[in-house]
Design a protein around this motif. Structure first.
Motif, PDB file in Angstrom:
ATOM      1  N   GLN A   1       0.841  -1.175   0.000  1.00 50.19           N
ATOM      2  CA  GLN A   1       0.000   0.000   0.000  1.00 50.19           C
ATOM      3  C   GLN A   1       0.892   1.245   0.000  1.00 50.19           C
ATOM      4  OE1 GLN A   1      -3.259  -0.087  -0.167  1.00 50.19           O
ATOM      5  NE2 GLN A   1      -3.693   2.082   0.027  1.00 50.19           N
ATOM      6  N   VAL A   2       0.724   2.094  -0.992  1.00 51.17           N
ATOM      7  CA  VAL A   2       1.540   3.285  -1.068  1.00 51.17           C
ATOM      8  C   VAL A   2       1.055   4.311  -0.063  1.00 51.17           C
ATOM      9  CG1 VAL A   2       0.104   4.369  -2.829  1.00 51.17           C
ATOM     10  CG2 VAL A   2       2.523   4.982  -2.657  1.00 51.17           C
ATOM     11  N   GLN A   3       1.982   5.039   0.488  1.00 53.49           N
ATOM     12  CA  GLN A   3       1.641   6.157   1.366  1.00 53.49           C
ATOM     13  C   GLN A   3       2.289   7.423   0.832  1.00 53.49           C
ATOM     14  OE1 GLN A   3       2.893   4.790   5.294  1.00 53.49           O
ATOM     15  NE2 GLN A   3       0.750   4.406   5.816  1.00 53.49           N
ATOM     16  N   LEU A   4       1.508   8.471   0.769  1.00 52.31           N
ATOM     17  CA  LEU A   4       1.985   9.767   0.307  1.00 52.31           C
ATOM     18  C   LEU A   4       1.933  10.739   1.468  1.00 52.31           C
ATOM     19  CD1 LEU A   4      -0.035   9.836  -3.031  1.00 52.31           C
ATOM     20  CD2 LEU A   4       2.435   9.517  -2.829  1.00 52.31           C
ATOM     21  N   VAL A   5       3.034  11.446   1.682  1.00 50.81           N
ATOM     22  CA  VAL A   5       3.083  12.425   2.763  1.00 50.81           C
ATOM     23  C   VAL A   5       3.593  13.739   2.204  1.00 50.81           C
ATOM     24  CG1 VAL A   5       4.002  13.021   5.016  1.00 50.81           C
ATOM     25  CG2 VAL A   5       3.475  10.631   4.473  1.00 50.81           C
ATOM     26  N   GLU A   6       2.731  14.745   2.236  1.00 47.98           N
ATOM     27  CA  GLU A   6       3.083  16.070   1.746  1.00 47.98           C
ATOM     28  C   GLU A   6       3.569  16.936   2.900  1.00 47.98           C
ATOM     29  OE1 GLU A   6      -0.479  14.441  -0.570  1.00 47.98           O
ATOM     30  OE2 GLU A   6       0.034  14.710   1.540  1.00 47.98           O
ATOM     31  N   SER A   7       4.455  17.856   2.592  1.00 47.13           N
ATOM     32  CA  SER A   7       4.971  18.768   3.611  1.00 47.13           C
ATOM     33  C   SER A   7       5.392  20.074   2.957  1.00 47.13           C
ATOM     34  CB  SER A   7       6.164  18.147   4.338  1.00 47.13           C
ATOM     35  OG  SER A   7       7.228  17.897   3.437  1.00 47.13           O
ATOM     36  N   GLY A   8       5.641  21.072   3.792  1.00 46.37           N
ATOM     37  CA  GLY A   8       6.163  22.341   3.302  1.00 46.37           C
ATOM     38  C   GLY A   8       5.159  23.471   3.240  1.00 46.37           C
ATOM     39  N   GLY A   9       3.899  23.190   3.535  1.00 45.42           N
ATOM     40  CA  GLY A   9       2.903  24.242   3.505  1.00 45.42           C
ATOM     41  C   GLY A   9       3.083  25.232   4.640  1.00 45.42           C
ATOM     42  N   GLY A  10       2.292  26.282   4.602  1.00 43.46           N
ATOM     43  CA  GLY A  10       2.361  27.280   5.653  1.00 43.46           C
ATOM     44  C   GLY A  10       1.632  28.542   5.268  1.00 43.46           C
ATOM     45  N   LEU A  11       1.866  29.583   6.047  1.00 41.68           N
ATOM     46  CA  LEU A  11       1.256  30.889   5.824  1.00 41.68           C
ATOM     47  C   LEU A  11       2.309  31.810   5.211  1.00 41.68           C
ATOM     48  CD1 LEU A  11      -0.979  33.023   6.243  1.00 41.68           C
ATOM     49  CD2 LEU A  11      -0.055  33.363   8.552  1.00 41.68           C
ATOM     50  N   LEU A  18       6.916  29.340  -1.451  1.00 43.66           N
ATOM     51  CA  LEU A  18       6.947  28.129  -0.636  1.00 43.66           C
ATOM     52  C   LEU A  18       7.407  26.985  -1.509  1.00 43.66           C
ATOM     53  CD1 LEU A  18       3.574  28.193   1.391  1.00 43.66           C
ATOM     54  CD2 LEU A  18       5.884  28.392   2.345  1.00 43.66           C
ATOM     55  N   LYS A  19       8.023  25.980  -0.895  1.00 48.37           N
ATOM     56  CA  LYS A  19       8.373  24.769  -1.620  1.00 48.37           C
ATOM     57  C   LYS A  19       7.735  23.586  -0.921  1.00 48.37           C
ATOM     58  CE  LYS A  19      12.103  22.126  -3.731  1.00 48.37           C
ATOM     59  NZ  LYS A  19      13.555  22.043  -4.020  1.00 48.37           N
ATOM     60  N   LEU A  20       6.889  22.886  -1.642  1.00 48.32           N
ATOM     61  CA  LEU A  20       6.223  21.702  -1.132  1.00 48.32           C
ATOM     62  C   LEU A  20       6.999  20.460  -1.542  1.00 48.32           C
ATOM     63  CD1 LEU A  20       2.510  22.542  -2.022  1.00 48.32           C
ATOM     64  CD2 LEU A  20       3.875  23.285  -0.054  1.00 48.32           C
ATOM     65  N   SER A  21       6.964  19.460  -0.683  1.00 47.77           N
ATOM     66  CA  SER A  21       7.574  18.173  -0.993  1.00 47.77           C
ATOM     67  C   SER A  21       6.589  17.057  -0.729  1.00 47.77           C
ATOM     68  CB  SER A  21       8.828  17.953  -0.148  1.00 47.77           C
ATOM     69  OG  SER A  21       9.840  18.861  -0.479  1.00 47.77           O
ATOM     70  N   CYS A  22       6.761  15.977  -1.445  1.00 49.38           N
ATOM     71  CA  CYS A  22       5.902  14.801  -1.274  1.00 49.38           C
ATOM     72  C   CYS A  22       6.786  13.570  -1.306  1.00 49.38           C
ATOM     73  CB  CYS A  22       4.871  14.750  -2.385  1.00 49.38           C
ATOM     74  SG  CYS A  22       3.926  13.208  -2.440  1.00 49.38           S
ATOM     75  N   THR A  91      -4.465  29.827  -2.126  1.00 40.48           N
ATOM     76  CA  THR A  91      -4.783  29.222  -0.834  1.00 40.48           C
ATOM     77  C   THR A  91      -5.585  27.946  -1.032  1.00 40.48           C
ATOM     78  OG1 THR A  91      -4.737  31.322   0.352  1.00 40.48           O
ATOM     79  CG2 THR A  91      -6.054  29.544   1.315  1.00 40.48           C
ATOM     80  N   ALA A  92      -5.082  26.850  -0.490  1.00 36.57           N
ATOM     81  CA  ALA A  92      -5.718  25.544  -0.666  1.00 36.57           C
ATOM     82  C   ALA A  92      -4.927  24.499   0.111  1.00 36.57           C
ATOM     83  CB  ALA A  92      -5.750  25.156  -2.151  1.00 36.57           C
ATOM     84  N   VAL A  93      -5.492  23.320   0.193  1.00 38.44           N
ATOM     85  CA  VAL A  93      -4.734  22.146   0.638  1.00 38.44           C
ATOM     86  C   VAL A  93      -4.137  21.511  -0.611  1.00 38.44           C
ATOM     87  CG1 VAL A  93      -4.773  19.933   1.813  1.00 38.44           C
ATOM     88  CG2 VAL A  93      -6.245  21.792   2.612  1.00 38.44           C
ATOM     89  N   TYR A  94      -2.855  21.261  -0.583  1.00 36.94           N
ATOM     90  CA  TYR A  94      -2.144  20.728  -1.735  1.00 36.94           C
ATOM     91  C   TYR A  94      -1.831  19.253  -1.508  1.00 36.94           C
ATOM     92  CZ  TYR A  94      -1.589  25.318  -3.802  1.00 36.94           C
ATOM     93  OH  TYR A  94      -1.830  26.533  -4.395  1.00 36.94           O
ATOM     94  N   TYR A  95      -2.081  18.461  -2.539  1.00 37.34           N
ATOM     95  CA  TYR A  95      -1.882  17.015  -2.495  1.00 37.34           C
ATOM     96  C   TYR A  95      -1.014  16.569  -3.668  1.00 37.34           C
ATOM     97  CZ  TYR A  95      -6.249  17.275   0.218  1.00 37.34           C
ATOM     98  OH  TYR A  95      -7.233  17.586   1.131  1.00 37.34           O
ATOM     99  N   CYS A  96      -0.219  15.532  -3.453  1.00 41.38           N
ATOM    100  CA  CYS A  96       0.470  14.899  -4.574  1.00 41.38           C
ATOM    101  C   CYS A  96      -0.164  13.525  -4.820  1.00 41.38           C
ATOM    102  CB  CYS A  96       1.958  14.744  -4.298  1.00 41.38           C
ATOM    103  SG  CYS A  96       2.366  13.535  -3.032  1.00 41.38           S
ATOM    104  N   ASN A  97       0.048  13.009  -5.997  1.00 42.23           N
ATOM    105  CA  ASN A  97      -0.484  11.694  -6.335  1.00 42.23           C
ATOM    106  C   ASN A  97       0.158  11.237  -7.628  1.00 42.23           C
ATOM    107  OD1 ASN A  97      -2.248   9.389  -6.578  1.00 42.23           O
ATOM    108  ND2 ASN A  97      -3.754  10.534  -5.383  1.00 42.23           N
ATOM    109  N   TRP A 112      -5.436   9.319  -1.601  1.00 46.76           N
ATOM    110  CA  TRP A 112      -4.863  10.615  -1.239  1.00 46.76           C
ATOM    111  C   TRP A 112      -4.156  10.573   0.107  1.00 46.76           C
ATOM    112  CZ3 TRP A 112      -4.659  14.006  -5.015  1.00 46.76           C
ATOM    113  CH2 TRP A 112      -5.625  13.963  -6.028  1.00 46.76           C
ATOM    114  N   GLY A 113      -3.099  11.348   0.217  1.00 46.85           N
ATOM    115  CA  GLY A 113      -2.441  11.561   1.494  1.00 46.85           C
ATOM    116  C   GLY A 113      -3.159  12.668   2.249  1.00 46.85           C
ATOM    117  N   PRO A 114      -2.584  13.111   3.369  1.00 45.81           N
ATOM    118  CA  PRO A 114      -3.243  14.131   4.188  1.00 45.81           C
ATOM    119  C   PRO A 114      -3.200  15.522   3.584  1.00 45.81           C
ATOM    120  CG  PRO A 114      -1.107  13.590   5.090  1.00 45.81           C
ATOM    121  CD  PRO A 114      -1.357  12.604   3.990  1.00 45.81           C
ATOM    122  N   GLY A 115      -2.287  15.761   2.640  1.00 48.14           N
ATOM    123  CA  GLY A 115      -2.158  17.085   2.059  1.00 48.14           C
ATOM    124  C   GLY A 115      -1.390  18.020   2.972  1.00 48.14           C
ATOM    125  N   THR A 116      -1.071  19.200   2.431  1.00 49.36           N
ATOM    126  CA  THR A 116      -0.409  20.233   3.211  1.00 49.36           C
ATOM    127  C   THR A 116      -1.096  21.567   2.915  1.00 49.36           C
ATOM    128  OG1 THR A 116       1.747  21.212   3.787  1.00 49.36           O
ATOM    129  CG2 THR A 116       1.402  20.649   1.458  1.00 49.36           C
TER     130      THR A 116
END
Length: 122
Positions: A1-11, A18-22, A91-97, A112-116
């Motif tokens: 089972q693949v797991q995706l974890v996004e990070s790097g979000g913020g205000l 910003l730079k997001l990573s997955c 402005t949004a929740v960002y997801y990778c896939n 989908w992962g949890p998003g950032t």
């Protein structure tokens, strides 16, 4: 089972970056095109950017062309999204896939992962 974890979000303020990573675990994504999608409050999830398996071809939504840059590192199972000149409408929740294109539209392939969360203030 693949797991995706996004990070790097913020205000961030409008005009900022910003730079997001997955990171993907449980399955290599070297065999798949990868994409970023986003969902703003009260709206449907939408395509943002995609990159082919080798990184040789990239596609962007019109709303982010010239401001966002997608990249990937298959050795590390990581896909990134550099976001510059951010606007409040980003402005949004960002997801990778993992992603596949059909008829000019990009679709997600995995769960989908949890998003950032990205919040851009004006």
């Amino acid at each position: 089972q693949v797991q995706l974890v996004e990070s790097g979000g913020g205000l961030v303020q409008a005009g900022g970056s910003l730079k997001l990573s997955c990171a993907a675990s449980g399955r290599t994504f070297g065999g798949y095109a990868m994409g970023w999608f986003r969902q703003a409050p009260g709206k449907e999830r939408e395509f943002v950017a995609a990159i082919t398996r080798s990184g040789g071809s990239i596609d962007y939504a019109d709303a982010v062309k010239g401001r966002f840059t997608i990249s990937r590192d298959n050795a590390k199972n990581v896909v990134s999204l550099q976001m510059d000149s951010l606007k409040p409408e980003d402005t949004a929740v960002y997801y990778c896939n993992a992603a596949s294109a059909r008829g000019g539209t990009w679709y997600s392939l995995w769960s989908w992962g949890p998003g950032t969360q990205v919040v851009v203030s004006s």
